[in-house]
Write a protein that holds these residues in place. Structure first.
Motif, mmCIF file in Angstrom:
data_model
loop_
_atom_site.group_PDB
_atom_site.id
_atom_site.type_symbol
_atom_site.label_atom_id
_atom_site.label_comp_id
_atom_site.label_asym_id
_atom_site.label_seq_id
_atom_site.Cartn_x
_atom_site.Cartn_y
_atom_site.Cartn_z
ATOM 1 N N VAL A 23 0.924 -1.558 -0.168
ATOM 2 C CA VAL A 23 -0.151 0.193 -0.065
ATOM 3 C C VAL A 23 0.824 1.567 -0.076
ATOM 4 O O VAL A 23 0.901 1.980 -0.725
ATOM 5 C CB VAL A 23 -1.012 -0.390 0.787
ATOM 6 C CG1 VAL A 23 -2.018 1.428 1.933
ATOM 7 C CG2 VAL A 23 -1.569 -0.820 1.008
ATOM 8 N N LEU A 24 1.386 1.065 0.815
ATOM 9 C CA LEU A 24 2.531 1.816 0.916
ATOM 10 C C LEU A 24 2.972 2.549 -0.102
ATOM 11 O O LEU A 24 3.809 3.737 -0.634
ATOM 12 C CB LEU A 24 3.682 2.551 2.081
ATOM 13 C CG LEU A 24 3.125 2.472 3.907
ATOM 14 C CD1 LEU A 24 4.517 2.769 4.316
ATOM 15 C CD2 LEU A 24 2.381 3.818 3.642
ATOM 16 N N LEU A 25 3.763 1.841 -0.673
ATOM 17 C CA LEU A 25 4.546 1.908 -1.968
ATOM 18 C C LEU A 25 4.144 2.195 -3.152
ATOM 19 O O LEU A 25 4.129 2.588 -4.136
ATOM 20 C CB LEU A 25 5.648 0.421 -2.806
ATOM 21 C CG LEU A 25 6.638 -0.223 -1.325
ATOM 22 C CD1 LEU A 25 6.802 -1.592 -1.381
ATOM 23 C CD2 LEU A 25 7.686 0.780 -1.564
ATOM 24 N N SER A 26 2.750 1.546 -3.653
ATOM 25 C CA SER A 26 1.577 2.318 -3.885
ATOM 26 C C SER A 26 1.793 3.166 -4.212
ATOM 27 O O SER A 26 1.321 4.343 -5.436
ATOM 28 C CB SER A 26 0.737 1.069 -4.256
ATOM 29 O OG SER A 26 -0.317 1.559 -5.179
ATOM 30 N N ALA A 27 0.999 4.013 -3.100
ATOM 31 C CA ALA A 27 1.073 5.240 -2.903
ATOM 32 C C ALA A 27 2.457 6.270 -3.368
ATOM 33 O O ALA A 27 2.267 7.164 -4.609
ATOM 34 C CB ALA A 27 0.198 5.904 -1.015
ATOM 35 N N LEU A 174 10.632 10.677 -4.792
ATOM 36 C CA LEU A 174 11.964 9.278 -4.992
ATOM 37 C C LEU A 174 12.447 9.305 -4.024
ATOM 38 O O LEU A 174 12.408 7.801 -2.897
ATOM 39 C CB LEU A 174 12.718 10.070 -6.021
ATOM 40 C CG LEU A 174 13.887 9.207 -6.848
ATOM 41 C CD1 LEU A 174 13.342 7.774 -7.307
ATOM 42 C CD2 LEU A 174 14.744 9.569 -7.614
ATOM 43 N N ARG A 175 13.227 10.193 -3.107
ATOM 44 C CA ARG A 175 13.675 10.230 -2.016
ATOM 45 C C ARG A 175 12.675 9.438 -1.048
ATOM 46 O O ARG A 175 13.140 8.515 -0.121
ATOM 47 C CB ARG A 175 14.051 11.631 -1.279
ATOM 48 C CG ARG A 175 15.356 11.420 -2.027
ATOM 49 C CD ARG A 175 15.818 13.056 -0.925
ATOM 50 N NE ARG A 175 15.054 14.445 -0.516
ATOM 51 C CZ ARG A 175 14.749 15.309 -1.774
ATOM 52 N NH1 ARG A 175 15.384 15.310 -2.951
ATOM 53 N NH2 ARG A 175 14.143 16.495 -1.618
ATOM 54 N N ARG A 176 11.283 10.001 -1.229
ATOM 55 C CA ARG A 176 10.245 8.437 0.204
ATOM 56 C C ARG A 176 10.251 7.645 -0.895
ATOM 57 O O ARG A 176 10.205 6.763 0.370
ATOM 58 C CB ARG A 176 9.628 9.985 -0.128
ATOM 59 C CG ARG A 176 7.788 9.235 0.993
ATOM 60 C CD ARG A 176 7.226 10.087 0.767
ATOM 61 N NE ARG A 176 6.540 11.595 1.327
ATOM 62 C CZ ARG A 176 6.259 12.891 1.454
ATOM 63 N NH1 ARG A 176 4.969 12.186 0.724
ATOM 64 N NH2 ARG A 176 5.852 14.268 1.132
ATOM 65 N N LEU A 177 10.081 7.470 -1.790
ATOM 66 C CA LEU A 177 10.106 5.883 -2.532
ATOM 67 C C LEU A 177 11.479 5.185 -2.139
ATOM 68 O O LEU A 177 10.861 3.653 -1.443
ATOM 69 C CB LEU A 177 9.977 6.254 -3.645
ATOM 70 C CG LEU A 177 9.753 4.583 -4.092
ATOM 71 C CD1 LEU A 177 8.180 4.174 -4.106
ATOM 72 C CD2 LEU A 177 9.151 4.760 -5.778
ATOM 73 N N ARG A 178 12.933 5.745 -1.846
ATOM 74 C CA ARG A 178 13.674 4.810 -1.396
ATOM 75 C C ARG A 178 14.076 4.453 -0.337
ATOM 76 O O ARG A 178 14.217 3.397 0.416
ATOM 77 C CB ARG A 178 14.933 6.071 -2.491
ATOM 78 C CG ARG A 178 15.774 4.714 -2.097
ATOM 79 C CD ARG A 178 17.136 6.116 -2.216
ATOM 80 N NE ARG A 178 17.536 6.476 -3.811
ATOM 81 C CZ ARG A 178 16.972 7.489 -4.921
ATOM 82 N NH1 ARG A 178 17.140 8.168 -3.090
ATOM 83 N NH2 ARG A 178 17.306 7.861 -5.384
ATOM 84 N N TYR A 182 13.420 0.267 1.732
ATOM 85 C CA TYR A 182 15.083 0.829 2.419
ATOM 86 C C TYR A 182 13.554 -0.239 3.656
ATOM 87 O O TYR A 182 14.030 -0.588 4.236
ATOM 88 C CB TYR A 182 15.616 1.484 3.364
ATOM 89 C CG TYR A 182 16.401 1.520 1.716
ATOM 90 C CD1 TYR A 182 16.659 1.063 0.621
ATOM 91 C CD2 TYR A 182 16.825 3.307 1.635
ATOM 92 C CE1 TYR A 182 17.669 1.165 -0.426
ATOM 93 C CE2 TYR A 182 18.078 2.989 0.457
ATOM 94 C CZ TYR A 182 18.103 2.538 -0.572
ATOM 95 O OH TYR A 182 19.323 2.208 -1.947
ATOM 96 N N GLY A 183 13.256 0.531 4.541
ATOM 97 C CA GLY A 183 12.158 0.368 5.200
ATOM 98 C C GLY A 183 11.618 -0.531 4.906
ATOM 99 O O GLY A 183 11.026 -2.104 6.346
ATOM 100 N N PHE A 187 12.123 -4.621 6.940
ATOM 101 C CA PHE A 187 11.549 -5.203 8.147
ATOM 102 C C PHE A 187 10.479 -6.595 7.409
ATOM 103 O O PHE A 187 10.881 -7.261 8.211
ATOM 104 C CB PHE A 187 10.201 -4.311 7.916
ATOM 105 C CG PHE A 187 9.840 -3.335 9.420
ATOM 106 C CD1 PHE A 187 9.929 -3.479 10.404
ATOM 107 C CD2 PHE A 187 9.939 -1.923 8.663
ATOM 108 C CE1 PHE A 187 10.350 -2.391 11.631
ATOM 109 C CE2 PHE A 187 9.819 -1.075 9.506
ATOM 110 C CZ PHE A 187 10.369 -1.494 11.349
ATOM 111 N N ALA A 188 10.613 -6.409 5.861
ATOM 112 C CA ALA A 188 10.218 -8.134 5.886
ATOM 113 C C ALA A 188 11.210 -9.008 6.014
ATOM 114 O O ALA A 188 10.800 -9.978 5.855
ATOM 115 C CB ALA A 188 10.277 -7.766 3.855
ATOM 116 N N LEU A 189 12.713 -8.297 5.488
ATOM 117 C CA LEU A 189 13.683 -9.798 5.794
ATOM 118 C C LEU A 189 13.725 -9.932 7.188
ATOM 119 O O LEU A 189 14.191 -11.290 7.226
ATOM 120 C CB LEU A 189 15.356 -8.597 5.776
ATOM 121 C CG LEU A 189 15.188 -8.477 3.923
ATOM 122 C CD1 LEU A 189 16.417 -8.256 4.642
ATOM 123 C CD2 LEU A 189 15.316 -9.849 3.627
#
Length: 598
Positions: A23-27, A174-178, A182-183, A187-189
């Protein structure tokens, strides 16, 4: 709990985090895309405004050139720009609500310049150069163009500022997407690592038991079992492992049995190979028969039987080799079902046919011997002990043995046939010159070593050319065949009847002195002289032969000398009137012996 449910529960935190991250990445991605699209559209509008300004310049340049020169060709840039400007302004106006007021002012100023400056100056120049110059000097056109340039500059500045803002927004997105990537990735790892460690701990405890049990099993321990506990799949795997352990123990026992069987089979194959090597070394069917009698009891243990081959007329099966105390006798091939059908016939097999007709009984297994499409004979065998049956394993090996025996017998028969063709005269069946010379060398060496007597009879048909010329070559050949048959009948055992060539015959008599050999020659001469020959219903008349007899004794101490002495005696018989026997002593061989040995 099942293993599937355990693994699913361990992955739930990871899935929740994955959905939130999506959801975050899509927004963030949507915001980045929108900012980039706005920046791209602004750049397009700036480029279009530059084209508008360029067209305005073309209008003014074309007009000034025409006013100065009065040539219509200078109005081409003006006309082109005038045609293109409405389309370019319409494209700028489409979807550009923020810049539409300034675009309208630019369009109005251009229209004013067209109506108030361009058209009047063109019309004035058409009248006179002075009228056009006066309009130019009024400065109205310059004022309108300066206002157009100012409006275009203002529009460009506004759009550039807007573009810079959109690019700043896109860079921020772009910075926010990067950072989001990363976050979310971290968290997924972390969640995946924790879930994996938890699941691995549960599985490692379960599979550790299997590792220990498998190591004990590979070390040769029998009866290894795993206690069924844990998830349902692990319990099922424990049951399968225990079943495998039991099956492996059974398989080890079967493997030992198979290894022993294979060792016995390899030993049998080795014996079969040795048998093939010995059969290849044999030089006659007699030698092959002796090898078969020694090899078949080892290749077919617990059996007895007989190997039969066809005679020359193929109307009888003659025993070639026997083993296991079996006795062999000649039998007719017509009553053998195995030969009729061309396949093995066993007494324990189901068949509609009765036992072999006229054979030794129905307890034999009969296998025909084939090679290259030719039936060579028959192998007939039965168990060594009455009332028993041949083992299935032995019956499975039997075709391989029969094939090897058939190939070996075919080779020996071919070898014997080739040998006979190389030493036999094809017309008469007597030995040829080559075999006669070999026998002469062997027998003279034997006579020299032992001092035993040796004689040679040279035979020639009298007036054979006249017989051929009068009655034809077929009649001549028939006469030669009749003479060869008589010579073969009179030839003692161990002698060598031969036809060196043409109408010449020879008879080598080991152990016969000159007197005994002369008696044999006289019997042959008398028998031939008594014939009245006929061929194809035509009477050929009387046939006679001339014979020369020589004994191997000094000075006849070589095969060539013996042959020459017999030939000289034969020539003497011809000179003395034919149809007679002449001894070599009567020809005084010492008169030509010196010439022969010189």
């Amino acid at each position: 709990m099942t293993l599937r449910r355990l693994l699913l529960l361990a992955q739930i935190p990871f899935w929740v985090l994955l959905v939130g991250a999506f959801v975050l990445l899509s927004a963030a991605l949507d915001a980045r895309v929108q900012a980039t699209e706005r920046a791209t559209r602004t750049r397009t509008e700036l480029a279009a405004m530059g084209q508008v300004m360029q067209q305005v310049v073309n209008l003014e340049t074309g007009l000034r050139g025409y006013v100065i020169t009065g040539e219509p060709v200078f109005l081409e840039p003006y006309n082109v720009a005038r045609a293109v400007l409405p389309t370019t302004l319409a494209e700028l106006d489409r979807g550009n609500s923020a810049g539409r007021p300034r675009l309208n002012r630019i369009r109005t100023l251009i229209d004013q310049w067209q109506a108030g400056v361009a058209l009047p100056e063109i019309a004035a120049r058409q009248r006179s150069e002075a009228a056009a110059a006066a309009l130019v000097k009024s400065g109205q056109g310059k004022k309108l163009l300066d206002r157009i340039r100012a409006e275009v500059a203002a529009y460009t500045a506004e759009q550039t500022e807007y573009l810079n803002g959109q690019e700043a927004v896109a860079l921020s997105q772009l910075r926010r997407l990067r950072l989001t990537l990363y976050g979310v990735g971290g968290f997924a790892l972390l969640a995946s690592l924790l879930a994996t460690l938890g699941s691995a701990e549960v599985l490692s405890r379960s599979f550790g038991r299997f590792t220990v049990a498998a190591r004990r099993l590979t070390d040769g321990e029998a009866g290894v079992r795993v206690t069924p506990r844990g998830p349902a799949e692990i319990q099922a795997l424990s049951g399968a492992f225990n079943h495998m352990s039991e099956g492996l123990t059974l398989a080890q026992q079967q493997a030992q049995t198979h290894a022993e069987t294979l060792a016995a089979r390899n030993d049998w194959m080795r014996r079969l190979g040795e048998f093939g090597d010995w059969m290849q070394a044999a030089r006659s069917l007699e030698e092959g028969a002796r090898i078969l009698e020694n090899a078949l009891p080892a290749l077919l243990p617990g059996t007895r039987g007989v190997l039969l081959q066809h005679n020359a007329s193929r109307n009888l099966l003659l025993p070639l080799a026997t083993w296991g105390g079996e006795s062999g006798a000649a039998t007719s091939p017509d009553g053998c079902w195995a030969l009729r059908r061309g396949e093995m016939v066993a007494p324990q097999g189901e068949r509609l046919a009765p036992p072999c007709l006229g054979g030794p009984g129905g307890d034999y297994t009969c296998v025909p011997l084939f090679s290259h499409g030719e039936t060579l004979g028959l192998m007939r065998l039965r168990p060594a002990e009455a009332g028993e049956k041949l083992p299935a394993a032995l019956l499975a090996l039997l075709p391989g043995i029969v094939r090897q025996v058939s190939l070996s017998l075919a080779g020996l028969r071919l070898q014997d046939r080739l040998l006979q063709q190389s030493i036999r005269d094809p017309l008469t069946g007597l030995f040829n010159r080559r075999r006669l010379e070999d026998e002469l060398a062997a027998q003279t060496a034997h006579a020299t070593a032992t001092g035993s007597p040796l004689s040679l009879i040279a035979i020639d048909v009298d007036h054979f050319k006249r017989l051929n010329d009068t009655f034809g070559h077929d009649a001549g050949d028939a006469a030669l065949v009749r003479l060869s048959a008589a010579l073969r009948e009179l030839a003692p055992a161990g002698s060598t009847p031969a036809r060196p060539g043409g109408e010449e015959f020879s008879l080598l008599l080991p152990g016969y002195d000159l007197t005994a050999a002369t008696a044999v020659a006289e019997r042959l001469r008398a028998e031939v002289a008594a014939w009245t020959l006929s061929h194809a219903g035509i009477t050929l008349g009387q046939m006679t032969v001339s014979l020369g007899v020589a004994g191997y004794a000094p000075p006849l101490s070589s095969p060539a000398a013996l042959v020459r002495a017999a030939d000289e005696a034969l020539y003497a018989a011809k000179r003395q009137g034919r149809n007679r026997v002449v001894l070599s002593e009567e020809t005084r061989p010492e008169a030509w012996l010196t010439l022969t040995t010189a």
